[in-house]
Design an enzyme around this catalytic site. Structure first.
Site, mmCIF file in Angstrom:
data_model
loop_
_atom_site.group_PDB
_atom_site.id
_atom_site.type_symbol
_atom_site.label_atom_id
_atom_site.label_comp_id
_atom_site.label_asym_id
_atom_site.label_seq_id
_atom_site.Cartn_x
_atom_site.Cartn_y
_atom_site.Cartn_z
ATOM 1 N N GLY A 105 0.902 -1.269 -0.165
ATOM 2 C CA GLY A 105 0.107 0.161 -0.134
ATOM 3 C C GLY A 105 0.736 1.218 -0.018
ATOM 4 N N THR A 106 0.614 2.128 -1.150
ATOM 5 C CA THR A 106 1.395 3.337 -1.126
ATOM 6 C C THR A 106 0.661 4.353 -1.790
ATOM 7 O OG1 THR A 106 3.722 2.253 -1.030
ATOM 8 C CG2 THR A 106 3.538 3.995 -2.278
ATOM 9 N N THR A 107 1.041 5.657 -1.711
ATOM 10 C CA THR A 107 0.766 6.520 -2.903
ATOM 11 C C THR A 107 2.089 7.211 -3.128
ATOM 12 O OG1 THR A 107 -1.343 6.722 -1.869
ATOM 13 C CG2 THR A 107 -0.592 8.626 -3.371
ATOM 14 N N SER A 280 -1.270 1.831 -4.396
ATOM 15 C CA SER A 280 -2.744 1.716 -4.369
ATOM 16 C C SER A 280 -3.467 2.960 -4.340
ATOM 17 C CB SER A 280 -2.754 0.756 -3.038
ATOM 18 O OG SER A 280 -2.448 1.533 -1.916
#
Lengths: 364, 199
Positions: A105-107, A280
């Site tokens: 999960g990352t931006t 994500s």
């Protein structure tokens, strides 16, 4: 140790003593003979790939072959954002239990503008439903003029960034000049290629400033036979902006100097562009960036937009959150802003909204 | 999801490819070029799995160039197509097959224009017109209906535009721009990009 220097966050900028590195000490013919050594680098994990694949949670060879043939439909390549399983493995069934839940999960986002390249990322490391670390670093400096945003498996990204830093440094020592961002991206892509089909998941955006080379011949892609048009982003920008921005790179030299942004993924994708968002939370970030990002942004505006894009993504995506890191890359190197808490941003926005409502209510 | 098209005329081949580079549901790039120049008169259009396309296409491209350097003359389109097919076939039953679909278009000074259709199972067919991708389902019958072996360049471009219009009307995905190139005895010419606004 050189590596220690460039990985430390205390300094705002790290610089190699590039004064005497550019061409004066190296003969052109010696660089040709040593270029053969470039690709004999040590890949740390290639050995065990042949040994016990099942133990390390890799897909078996038969599975990966069959998964390739079944990939004819678009549905197998879709992966819901926020899906904790890696994109590369989504196409094949997981009959082998993973040793631990992977974190994806990352931006992260990066874009080019007249002031250079801006990269921003959140700081949450998640492991399925757990926040494993609320203050991880997802933008890793590679050398004084290049950073990479990381997405995918944190450990893989950290390792491959270090390997890339080492290889770029070795290239610089052997050939007397630094590799361009495109060259670095190609190198990373080729290093990751043997691991295609395994659980390794690295999706990085390399943001760099290429020192102007005198001729484009030295670009790592070598011969201009390839028709992929690297000047295109600059050309469309030139058409759009009537005013001539002084720092906008000349279209003829755009492949060899100025800001550069390349997206590299462990599945083999390698794309050069002006705006990328990975992770994500990337769809949420894209929608903000597509509306606001233009070439003529000032640094302040660009920072505000990057921050807002990460903020909105962290608001909606469960796997992104906590703080935001913003890095700015210019011709003098990269600089890092202090880490900002997005919780404050949330309260600031709420206040702004309330103020606006009050103002509209009183003006009626 | 990606679309390739090739139309062979009397003394030219017209090829077109969409410009989208996608990653799951996101369009990462709107101006991506899927054509690889193998030699002065040969183009290879390559779509398929993310990393395989570029790796395989560049491998073929460099090998064709190497042949030219070693032997002093270029491979003909038919020879290049067969070389490509052989490589695909060799890797097919290995641990790392290349999942790529290709169109190879070229002009041979003795044999004239040629268009070769190849798919990921390494089948090879020389065809007067060909298409790859989901868009092919929608456009092959248009090509069947209007194709003639002695098409002029303008007629071929019109036929291409008819195909693109149909895609715009019926294809669920938005492919809004296409790179178009033409190969004839003078070499490869870039033609005007075809862009369609949103439906």
């Amino acid at each position: 140790m050189a590596l220690q220097e460039l990985c430390s966050q205390d300094q705002g900028r790290t610089r190699w003593s590039s004064g005497n590195m550019f061409g004066s000490n190296y003969q052109s013919d010696s660089s040709f003979s040593s270029s053969r050594c470039l690709f004999h680098f040590y890949i740390p994990v290639a050995d065990y790939l042949d040994e016990s694949p099942v133990q390390f949670g890799q897909i078996s060879a038969a599975q990966s072959c069959s998964s390739v043939f079944s990939q004819d439909s678009i549905l197998t390549s879709f992966s819901v954002p926020g899906d904790p399983r890696p994109l590369s493995a989504a196409a094949s069934s997981q009959s082998v239990p993973l040793p631990f839940p992977h974190s994806h999960g990352t931006t992260t986002l990066a874009f080019m503008f007249q002031g250079g390249v801006l990269a921003a990322a959140d700081t949450r490391s998640s492991c399925s439903g757990l926040v494993a670390c609320p203050s991880s670093q997802k933008i890793l400096p590679i050398h004084s003029h290049m950073v990479g945003t990381t997405s995918g498996t944190s450990a893989d990204c950290a390792l491959w960034k270090r390997i890339l830093s080492r290889e770029l440094r070795l290239y610089q020592l052997r050939h007397g000049r630094s590799l361009s961002t495109r060259g670095a991206a190609k190198l990373l892509s080729h290093m990751l290629h043997p691991f295609k089909g395994t659980e390794l998941c690295v999706a990085a955006t390399l943001c760099g400033w290429d020192g102007g080379e005198v001729d484009g011949r030295h670009d790592d892609d070598g011969c201009m036979v390839r028709t992929e048009n690297v000047e295109k982003p600059e050309d469309t920008r030139l058409e759009k902006t009537q005013s001539s921005s002084s720092t906008q790179p000349n279209a003829a030299n755009s492949s060899s100097s100025g800001p550069s942004l390349v997206y590299v993924c462990s599945d083999g994708t390698r794309l050069q562009g002006t705006l990328f968002s990975v992770g994500s939370g990337s769809p949420y970030a894209y929608s903000i960036l597509d509306q606001e990002v233009r070439w003529e942004l000032t640094l302040q505006e660009a920072t505000a937009i990057a921050r807002e894009a990460v903020y909105r993504a962290t608001h909606r995506d469960a796997y992104s959150g906590n703080h935001v890191d913003i890095y700015h890359i210019t011709s003098t190197g990269w600089t890092r802003r202090d880490r900002e808490d997005l919780k404050e941003e949330y309260y600031r926005e709420r206040e702004r909204r309330e103020r606006r409502l009050r103002r509209d209510a009183t003006s009626v | 999801m990606e679309y390739l098209l090739g139309i062979q005329g009397k003394d030219f081949v017209l090829v077109a490819a969409d410009n989208v580079a996608a990653s799951s549901i996101i369009q990462m790039k709107h101006d991506y070029d899927k054509m690889f120049k193998l030699s002065e008169k040969i183009l290879m259009l390559c779509v398929g799995e993310a990393g395989d396309t570029v790796q395989f296409a560049e491998y073929i491209q460099k090998n064709v160039q190497l042949y030219k350097m070693r032997n002093g003359y270029e491979l003909s389109p038919a020879a290049a197509a067969n070389f490509t097919r052989k490589n695909l076939a060799d890797y097919l039953r290995s641990r790392t097959p290349y999942h790529v679909n290709l169109l190879l278009a070229g002009y041979d000074d003795t044999d004239g224009p040629g268009l070769f259709y190849m798919d990921y199972l390494s089948s090879l067919a020389k065809a007067p017109f060909a298409a790859h991708g989901y868009g092919a389902f929608l456009t092959l019958s248009i090509l069947d209906r209007y194709y003639k072996p002695d098409l002029t360049k303008d007629e071929a471009v019109d036929l291409l535009k008819k195909c693109v219009e149909e895609l715009n009307r019926r294809f669920i995905l938005n492919l809004h721009s296409f790179t178009v190139r033409l190969i004839d005895k003078e070499g490869i010419h870039d033609m005007e990009k075809i862009t369609i606004g949103a439906k």
